[in-house]
Design a protein around this motif. Sequence first.
Motif, PDB file in Angstrom:
ATOM      1  N   GLN A   1       0.939  -1.396  -0.175  1.00 47.70           N
ATOM      2  CA  GLN A   1      -0.007  -0.060  -0.146  1.00 47.70           C
ATOM      3  C   GLN A   1       0.784   1.218   0.000  1.00 47.70           C
ATOM      4  O   GLN A   1       1.650   1.458   0.989  1.00 47.70           O
ATOM      5  CB  GLN A   1      -0.926  -0.127   1.125  1.00 47.70           C
ATOM      6  N   LEU A   2       0.816   2.026  -1.033  1.00 51.64           N
ATOM      7  CA  LEU A   2       1.704   3.151  -1.361  1.00 51.64           C
ATOM      8  C   LEU A   2       0.676   4.595  -1.376  1.00 51.64           C
ATOM      9  O   LEU A   2      -0.258   4.491  -2.286  1.00 51.64           O
ATOM     10  CB  LEU A   2       2.525   3.140  -2.501  1.00 51.64           C
ATOM     11  N   ALA A   3       1.196   5.459  -0.765  1.00 51.72           N
ATOM     12  CA  ALA A   3       0.896   6.963  -0.792  1.00 51.72           C
ATOM     13  C   ALA A   3       1.739   8.008  -1.332  1.00 51.72           C
ATOM     14  O   ALA A   3       2.638   7.812  -0.308  1.00 51.72           O
ATOM     15  CB  ALA A   3      -0.117   7.038   0.556  1.00 51.72           C
ATOM     16  N   MET A   4       1.382   8.589  -2.475  1.00 50.31           N
ATOM     17  CA  MET A   4       2.404   9.522  -2.556  1.00 50.31           C
ATOM     18  C   MET A   4       1.504  10.650  -3.375  1.00 50.31           C
ATOM     19  O   MET A   4       0.568  10.302  -3.894  1.00 50.31           O
ATOM     20  CB  MET A   4       3.470   9.133  -3.660  1.00 50.31           C
ATOM     21  N   LYS A   5       2.282  12.061  -3.448  1.00 49.62           N
ATOM     22  CA  LYS A   5       1.796  12.985  -4.130  1.00 49.62           C
ATOM     23  C   LYS A   5       2.974  13.549  -4.630  1.00 49.62           C
ATOM     24  O   LYS A   5       3.836  14.321  -4.256  1.00 49.62           O
ATOM     25  CB  LYS A   5       1.129  13.867  -3.186  1.00 49.62           C
ATOM     26  N   PRO A   6       2.877  13.920  -6.175  1.00 49.33           N
ATOM     27  CA  PRO A   6       1.830  12.981  -6.955  1.00 49.33           C
ATOM     28  C   PRO A   6       2.311  11.436  -7.093  1.00 49.33           C
ATOM     29  O   PRO A   6       3.418  11.020  -6.768  1.00 49.33           O
ATOM     30  CB  PRO A   6       2.249  13.587  -8.389  1.00 49.33           C
ATOM     31  N   LEU A   7       1.204  10.761  -7.409  1.00 47.96           N
ATOM     32  CA  LEU A   7       1.289   9.318  -7.379  1.00 47.96           C
ATOM     33  C   LEU A   7       2.222   8.860  -8.750  1.00 47.96           C
ATOM     34  O   LEU A   7       1.515   9.175  -9.945  1.00 47.96           O
ATOM     35  CB  LEU A   7       0.254   8.237  -7.151  1.00 47.96           C
TER      36      LEU A   7
ATOM     37  N   GLY B   1      -6.822   8.009  -6.218  1.00 50.72           N
ATOM     38  CA  GLY B   1      -6.669   9.245  -5.757  1.00 50.72           C
ATOM     39  C   GLY B   1      -4.817   9.111  -5.852  1.00 50.72           C
ATOM     40  O   GLY B   1      -4.118   8.758  -6.584  1.00 50.72           O
ATOM     41  N   SER B   2      -4.408   9.375  -4.665  1.00 54.50           N
ATOM     42  CA  SER B   2      -2.966   9.207  -4.285  1.00 54.50           C
ATOM     43  C   SER B   2      -2.369   7.973  -3.674  1.00 54.50           C
ATOM     44  O   SER B   2      -1.312   7.882  -3.274  1.00 54.50           O
ATOM     45  CB  SER B   2      -2.565  10.482  -3.502  1.00 54.50           C
ATOM     46  N   VAL B   3      -3.503   7.176  -3.681  1.00 45.57           N
ATOM     47  CA  VAL B   3      -3.021   5.833  -3.052  1.00 45.57           C
ATOM     48  C   VAL B   3      -3.084   4.641  -4.210  1.00 45.57           C
ATOM     49  O   VAL B   3      -3.885   4.500  -5.122  1.00 45.57           O
ATOM     50  CB  VAL B   3      -3.912   5.561  -1.798  1.00 45.57           C
TER      51      VAL B   3
ATOM     52  N   LEU C   1       3.109   7.177   2.600  1.00 45.00           N
ATOM     53  CA  LEU C   1       3.237   5.915   3.395  1.00 45.00           C
ATOM     54  C   LEU C   1       3.528   4.689   2.321  1.00 45.00           C
ATOM     55  O   LEU C   1       3.333   4.626   1.212  1.00 45.00           O
ATOM     56  CB  LEU C   1       1.557   5.555   3.565  1.00 45.00           C
ATOM     57  N   CYS C   2       4.173   3.694   2.936  1.00 46.45           N
ATOM     58  CA  CYS C   2       4.606   2.671   2.175  1.00 46.45           C
ATOM     59  C   CYS C   2       4.452   1.259   3.202  1.00 46.45           C
ATOM     60  O   CYS C   2       5.440   1.288   4.213  1.00 46.45           O
ATOM     61  CB  CYS C   2       5.893   2.800   1.540  1.00 46.45           C
ATOM     62  N   GLU C   3       3.530   0.624   3.008  1.00 46.33           N
ATOM     63  CA  GLU C   3       3.116  -0.540   4.051  1.00 46.33           C
ATOM     64  C   GLU C   3       3.157  -1.946   3.162  1.00 46.33           C
ATOM     65  O   GLU C   3       2.498  -1.923   2.146  1.00 46.33           O
ATOM     66  CB  GLU C   3       2.111  -0.222   4.717  1.00 46.33           C
TER      67      GLU C   3
END
Length: 300
Positions: free
Chosen positions: A222-228, A247-249, A272-274
């Motif tokens: 599970q990765l969250a970034m802006k921008p993705l 979105g960004s996930v 986030l990087c889980e």
Amino acid sequence: MIKAENLTKHFDETIALDSFTTTIEEGRIYGLVGSNGAGKSTFLHLLSGIYRPTSGSITINEQPIYDNDALKQDIFFIPDEIYQLPGASMDSLAKIYSKIYQNWSVNRYIELVKKFPIPPERRLSACSKGMRRQIAIILALSCMPKYLLLDEAFDGLDPVIRVAVRKIIADDIVERGSTVLIASHNLRELEDMCDQVGLMHSGKILFQKELSELRSDFSKIQLAMKPLPGREELEKIVPIISLHTSGSVAEMVVRGNPAEVHAKLSALNPLLCESVPLTLEEIFITEMEAVGYDYNNVIF
């Protein structure tokens, strides 16, 4: 050791197994999974000596199985659909099996009967599906087979009996070094019990691995970034099998060691990087999608 080489089985125009090749070591609890019609039951019928191969070979310790009565003394197969004689009871079936199997153990039979809440004199016609399966398992283990083959082994068993059966089978392997093959759609059951799994599709085996090794070959991230980053950019970093974004996930399944994959993606400095462990069911679905099995078009 069980060995199949280019094993093929045809039923008229239907190809149930197609150049199936595998090796299964002694003392394993081996789980066989696959899509409907993949050939799992056919393989067990060939391994038990019920079916003759159309071509190729299947052997145990280099001995062919079909027409080998001596070798079949060491094999017991419980099929998905269990046939038991009309009017029979567990006790009457025990007398029959004691005449067929040279290794029959009356002490083992008495011990197992005490563990299950089924009167041995009760007619099978008065037993539920789950009770009849319990009876089949009791009789099978009392024959003291070296190779126990189970097709949908736990179908119809309640949770308490399932746990009891799993423990009895595990103890049997530890004490006698027996080998157990289980074909099942209940992947959660196999995950709790097996130490090795094989995935079948269209009569072939896609892979066969230790369960611990299989888990280390995949990562769910599970990765969250802006921008993705887009898929093309991410695939330059890790080998993506599937990717879903919102979105960004992003949630992706990646082939590779979870720790190494996590380290590579963390270098992007994401929010986030889980890493989440994959279940056997998720691995199964991922691999089946990779060979074109489209679950989105399955009608439930």
